[in-house]
Design a protein around this motif. Structure first.
Motif, PDB file in Angstrom:
ATOM      1  N   ALA A 283       0.798  18.809  15.468  1.00 19.47           N
ATOM      2  CA  ALA A 283       1.772  17.717  15.517  1.00 19.47           C
ATOM      3  C   ALA A 283       3.091  18.205  16.075  1.00 19.47           C
ATOM      4  O   ALA A 283       3.437  19.383  15.953  1.00 19.47           O
TER       5      ALA A 283
ATOM      6  N   TYR B 204       6.930  16.947  15.383  1.00 15.73           N
ATOM      7  CA  TYR B 204       7.609  16.124  14.402  1.00 15.73           C
ATOM      8  C   TYR B 204       9.104  16.171  14.685  1.00 15.73           C
ATOM      9  O   TYR B 204       9.779  17.127  14.323  1.00 15.73           O
TER      10      TYR B 204
ATOM     11  N   LYS C 154      -2.173  15.937  18.837  1.00 12.19           N
ATOM     12  CA  LYS C 154      -2.732  14.706  18.278  1.00 12.19           C
ATOM     13  C   LYS C 154      -1.680  13.800  17.638  1.00 12.19           C
ATOM     14  O   LYS C 154      -1.712  12.587  17.794  1.00 12.19           O
ATOM     15  N   LYS C 155      -0.774  14.392  16.883  1.00 18.52           N
ATOM     16  CA  LYS C 155       0.212  13.590  16.152  1.00 18.52           C
ATOM     17  C   LYS C 155       1.596  13.837  16.736  1.00 18.52           C
ATOM     18  O   LYS C 155       2.109  14.946  16.710  1.00 18.52           O
TER      19      LYS C 155
ATOM     20  N   ILE D  91       5.286  12.459  16.278  1.00 18.06           N
ATOM     21  CA  ILE D  91       6.004  11.680  15.268  1.00 18.06           C
ATOM     22  C   ILE D  91       7.501  11.723  15.521  1.00 18.06           C
ATOM     23  O   ILE D  91       8.072  12.792  15.751  1.00 18.06           O
TER      24      ILE D  91
ATOM     25  N   ASN E  78       3.073   8.260  18.684  1.00 21.53           N
ATOM     26  CA  ASN E  78       2.033   7.459  18.016  1.00 21.53           C
ATOM     27  C   ASN E  78       2.226   7.336  16.503  1.00 21.53           C
ATOM     28  O   ASN E  78       1.415   6.707  15.827  1.00 21.53           O
ATOM     29  N   TYR E  79       3.304   7.923  15.959  1.00 21.67           N
ATOM     30  CA  TYR E  79       3.668   7.729  14.555  1.00 21.67           C
ATOM     31  C   TYR E  79       5.183   7.584  14.457  1.00 21.67           C
ATOM     32  O   TYR E  79       5.923   8.330  15.109  1.00 21.67           O
TER      33      TYR E  79
END
Length: 370
Positions: free
Chosen positions: A94, A96, A118-119, A121, A152-153
């Motif tokens: 991720a 972040y 994938k993540k 944020i 995507n977050y």
């Protein structure tokens, strides 16, 4: 032959947005980092500032790395070259991003998506924009329009912070949590710290925040000036440093408050200092969801805060909201009215309401590793 147990490498998350200041956002991330299982999950940090980021020594001791990316105005080639190097050398679970400067986050998210992270944020920690030029505001707007392709977050420290940053997009509120065990009210700790600071028989009003305009430090001194008129044994304990330090010290001298104001600068013993206080004030011009307000409530302090701060912060019922466009006498009189209310530990209430960092660290760990 016996079975060989080979420890797998921990998965990695890249944290972005740290500055050199030990603010609420930095505290939030470090609280998660300290409490997660670092054999399973490790944090690296990336910054766009030249100075050493807050907690850099602790980050290194916990196994993390800090990468400095030059801004484009310093070197376009080095800016993108460093990003490429970071993502080529480490497969991150991720990215972040903790900061509200969207043009800076755009490049990082673009590379994160390109390299298959994938993540991706973005986390809003504020409810109002910093002052910026018309040119920077246009850049901010253009970056915001493009971010949807890469993020995507979306997380926010409060509903207000989410609404401000994301508008009608979906987002998840992630509360700013604290170590409830650290912030339990304890009379032995209280008495020891008060003796250390020479605060016996004083009524101690405390605040925690950088000495910068957003925290309204001049107004804080005005409030204490009025409190001293009501009770000469009243003392302010201010925790935090910043570029307004000289200006505030000059104001303290001008008002002859040297015996009633203790400017302690940056400290690591926040829980002990909060135990030593009798009341907590936070008349900020704007806040997202101040983590210091959660800490203060856990110790059972009566809290007096600006009415622009989200009502979600009133976890224990011990928070009073006051306007910051009134005379400081209003704040002083309100504080004085509550002096005889008995204080009690409220760390369990804060924990049960979902603001304990150990529980939050477990949830964030599961999210990153899933």
């Amino acid at each position: 032959m016996g079975k060989v147990n080979i420890m797998s490498e921990p998965k990695k998350v890249l944290i972005a947005g740290f500055t050199e200041n030990k603010g609420g956002m930095e505290s939030y991330v470090m609280n998660i980092y300290r409490n997660c299982d670092r054999e399973k999950l490790q944090f690296d940090f990336v910054t766009f500032c030249d100075k050493e980021v807050a907690y850099s020594d602790e980050i290194t001791s916990l196994g993390g790395r800090v990468f400095h990316i030059p801004r484009k105005k310093q070197s376009v080639k080095e800016h993108y070259g460093m990003m490429k190097k970071i993502f080529e050398n480490t497969p991150y679970e991720a990215v972040y991003f903790q900061f509200n400067m969207k043009p800076l986050s755009l490049d990082l998210f673009r590379y994160a998506k390109k390299y298959g992270v994938k993540k991706r944020i973005i986390h809003s920690h504020n409810t109002t924009e910093p002052k910026m030029s018309v040119k920077d505001r246009i850049r901010e707007k253009l970056a915001d329009m493009k971010l949807d392709k890469y993020v995507n977050y979306r997380f926010a420290c409060s509903y207000d912070a989410g609404k401000w940053m994301f508008g009608n997009r979906d987002y998840k509120v992630i509360p700013n949590c604290v170590n409830c065990d650290d912030f339990k009210y304890d009379t032995d700790r209280r008495n020891a710290k008060r003796r250390e600071l020479g605060l016996e028989n004083k009524y101690v009003i405390g605040t925690v925040g950088r000495l910068q305009p957003a925290k309204n430090p001049e107004y804080i001194i005005d409030i204490i000036n009025e409190c001293v008129k009501i009770d000469k044994e009243c003392v302010l304990v201010h925790i935090g440093d910043g570029n307004l330090k000289d200006k505030i010290n000059n104001k303290v001298e001008k008002l002859h408050l040297e015996d009633n104001v203790k400017m302690l600068g940056a400290r690591t013993d926040i829980s002990e200092l909060m135990n030593a206080m009798d009341a907590f004030i936070l008349p900020s011009l704007h806040e997202g969801f101040p983590i210091v307000l959660v800490e203060a409530q856990a110790t059972g302090l009566r809290c007096y805060v600006a009415d622009n701060i989200t009502r979600d912060c009133n976890i224990t019922g011990n928070v009073k909201y006051l306007p910051i466009d009134v005379t400081p006498e209003v704040w002083a009189e309100t504080i004085a009215q509550d002096k005889d209310i008995e204080r009690r530990d409220m760390s369990d209430i804060v924990r049960k309401k979902g603001y304990d960092i150990k529980t939050m660290a477990e949830e964030m760990e599961k999210f990153f590793l899933s």
